[in-house]
Design a protein around this motif. Structure first.
Motif, short mmCIF file in Angstrom:
data_model
loop_
_atom_site.label_atom_id
_atom_site.label_comp_id
_atom_site.label_asym_id
_atom_site.label_seq_id
_atom_site.Cartn_x
_atom_site.Cartn_y
_atom_site.Cartn_z
N PHE A 78 15.13 25.08 38.10
CA PHE A 78 16.53 25.28 38.88
C PHE A 78 17.45 25.78 37.72
CE2 PHE A 78 14.66 23.30 42.50
CZ PHE A 78 15.15 23.89 43.86
N ASP A 79 17.09 25.62 36.38
CA ASP A 79 17.64 25.96 35.44
C ASP A 79 19.17 25.77 35.38
OD1 ASP A 79 18.02 27.41 32.95
OD2 ASP A 79 18.33 29.45 33.61
N PRO A 80 19.63 24.42 35.52
CA PRO A 80 21.16 24.14 35.57
C PRO A 80 21.75 24.25 34.06
CG PRO A 80 19.87 22.06 35.37
CD PRO A 80 18.86 23.28 35.49
N ALA A 81 23.11 24.67 34.19
CA ALA A 81 23.84 24.73 32.92
C ALA A 81 24.18 23.39 32.32
CB ALA A 81 25.17 25.56 33.23
N ILE A 82 24.20 22.37 33.22
CA ILE A 82 24.58 21.23 32.59
C ILE A 82 23.61 20.03 33.09
CG2 ILE A 82 26.19 19.07 32.93
CD1 ILE A 82 28.61 21.22 33.40
N LEU A 83 23.05 19.34 32.42
CA LEU A 83 22.04 18.54 32.66
C LEU A 83 22.23 17.22 32.45
CD1 LEU A 83 19.14 17.94 33.56
CD2 LEU A 83 18.29 18.48 31.21
N ILE A 84 22.06 16.15 33.25
CA ILE A 84 22.24 14.80 33.31
C ILE A 84 21.10 13.81 33.18
CG2 ILE A 84 23.40 12.67 34.21
CD1 ILE A 84 25.64 14.53 35.56
N LEU A 85 20.61 13.41 32.15
CA LEU A 85 19.42 12.48 32.10
C LEU A 85 19.88 10.99 32.33
CD1 LEU A 85 17.51 14.38 29.07
CD2 LEU A 85 17.23 14.47 31.77
N ASP A 86 19.62 10.17 33.50
CA ASP A 86 20.12 8.79 33.50
C ASP A 86 19.10 8.01 33.49
OD1 ASP A 86 21.71 6.85 34.09
OD2 ASP A 86 22.23 7.23 36.29
N GLU A 87 18.80 7.46 32.20
CA GLU A 87 17.70 6.54 31.89
C GLU A 87 16.35 7.16 32.10
OE1 GLU A 87 17.98 3.76 30.08
OE2 GLU A 87 19.98 3.24 30.51
N ALA A 88 16.28 8.34 31.81
CA ALA A 88 15.18 9.24 32.52
C ALA A 88 13.78 8.49 31.45
CB ALA A 88 15.53 10.65 31.92
N THR A 89 13.82 7.95 30.49
CA THR A 89 12.86 7.31 29.95
C THR A 89 12.56 5.99 29.92
OG1 THR A 89 14.06 7.22 27.73
CG2 THR A 89 13.01 9.40 28.15
N SER A 90 13.39 5.30 30.52
CA SER A 90 13.02 3.86 30.36
C SER A 90 11.78 3.13 31.34
CB SER A 90 14.44 3.12 31.02
OG SER A 90 14.76 3.49 32.32
N SER A 91 11.57 3.96 32.21
CA SER A 91 10.31 3.24 33.11
C SER A 91 9.19 4.24 32.94
CB SER A 91 10.79 3.17 34.54
OG SER A 91 11.04 4.78 35.05
N ILE A 92 8.96 4.72 31.81
CA ILE A 92 7.66 5.65 31.82
C ILE A 92 6.47 4.69 31.00
CG2 ILE A 92 8.70 7.86 31.88
CD1 ILE A 92 8.71 7.62 28.70
N ASP A 93 5.26 5.11 31.20
CA ASP A 93 4.12 4.29 30.76
C ASP A 93 4.08 5.01 29.41
OD1 ASP A 93 2.03 6.50 31.12
OD2 ASP A 93 3.21 6.35 32.94
N THR A 94 3.41 4.15 28.43
CA THR A 94 3.08 4.59 26.91
C THR A 94 2.33 5.82 26.88
OG1 THR A 94 1.60 2.94 26.99
CG2 THR A 94 3.73 2.37 26.00
N GLU A 95 1.38 5.98 27.89
CA GLU A 95 0.59 7.08 27.86
C GLU A 95 1.38 8.44 27.65
OE1 GLU A 95 -2.55 9.28 31.04
OE2 GLU A 95 -2.29 7.30 31.04
N THR A 96 2.31 8.47 28.55
CA THR A 96 3.08 9.94 28.52
C THR A 96 4.43 9.68 27.87
OG1 THR A 96 4.06 8.97 30.94
CG2 THR A 96 2.13 10.58 30.74
N GLU A 97 4.76 8.80 27.17
CA GLU A 97 6.01 8.74 26.43
C GLU A 97 6.24 9.88 25.42
OE1 GLU A 97 8.92 5.56 23.83
OE2 GLU A 97 7.04 4.96 24.40
N ALA A 98 5.25 10.16 24.65
CA ALA A 98 5.43 11.18 23.61
C ALA A 98 5.72 12.62 24.42
CB ALA A 98 4.26 11.36 22.82
N ILE A 99 5.03 12.80 25.55
CA ILE A 99 5.04 14.03 26.22
C ILE A 99 6.37 14.08 26.82
CG2 ILE A 99 4.08 15.12 28.43
CD1 ILE A 99 1.50 13.92 27.83
N ILE A 100 6.88 13.05 27.30
CA ILE A 100 8.13 12.88 28.14
C ILE A 100 9.17 13.30 26.97
CG2 ILE A 100 9.83 11.26 29.05
CD1 ILE A 100 7.91 11.76 31.05
N GLN A 101 9.16 12.62 25.71
CA GLN A 101 10.14 13.02 24.67
C GLN A 101 10.20 14.41 24.43
OE1 GLN A 101 12.44 11.15 23.54
NE2 GLN A 101 11.93 9.22 24.12
#
Length: 168
Positions: A78-101
């Motif tokens: 959707f290509d927003p001009a403003i992005l809000i990431l609200d605790e977007a990494t807090s509940s991820i599994d370690t397998e995908t943590e690097a990919i998420i970062q």
């Protein structure tokens, strides 16, 4: 404005339809590019039907990291001009943590981004960090400036590293 929450909501449909939300301007090509840009292709390629894999309400058949990558791809499509990431990494599994970062780096590029996080590794590269204590801003600066202050941010950072260091 786009928002990615700690626990993204997925709808009944497919992975692709969860990225496009069936918006007529979001083409299949755009969906696939968004998923590839955030690294979801490496995590979702194992699924039998790929991007056409059925998703049930709330996406309970996907891991937390897979759900988060779909929500990142949705925001990117959707290509927003403003992005809000609200605790977007807090509940991820370690397998995908690097990919998420890495996905966060792709998402933030070229847009104003507000990141709300307790995991300080998520905000380490931010231009401006605001440290809140009981609802008040008690420190502000970038990572290096806040580390030099040896205040609240420094204490939190050391705690998250597992160090027992007293503030100055």
């Amino acid at each position: 404005m786009g928002i990615v929450l700690q626990d993204p909501f997925l709808f009944t449909g497919t992975i692709a339809s969860n990225v496009s939300l069936d918006h007529p301007d979001i083409t299949r090509d755009r969906v696939e590019k968004a998923l590839a840009s955030v690294g979801a292709d490496t995590v979702l390629k194992n699924l039998e039907k790929g991007y056409d894999e059925p998703v049930i309400e709330k996406g309970s058949t996907l891991s937390s990291g897979q759900r988060q990558l779909v929500s990142f791809a949705r925001a990117l499509a959707f290509d927003p001009a403003i992005l809000i990431l609200d605790e977007a990494t807090s509940s991820i599994d370690t397998e995908t943590e690097a990919i998420i970062q890495e996905a966060m780096d792709v998402l933030k590029e070229g847009r104003t981004t507000f990141i709300i996080a307790h995991r300080l590794s998520t905000i380490r590269n931010a231009d401006q960090i605001l440290v809140l204590d009981r609802g008040r801003i008690v420190e502000k600066g970038n990572h290096d400036q806040l580390m030099e202050l040896k205040g609240k941010y420094f204490q939190m950072y050391q705690l998250q590293l597992g160090n027992k260091v007293k503030a100055g």
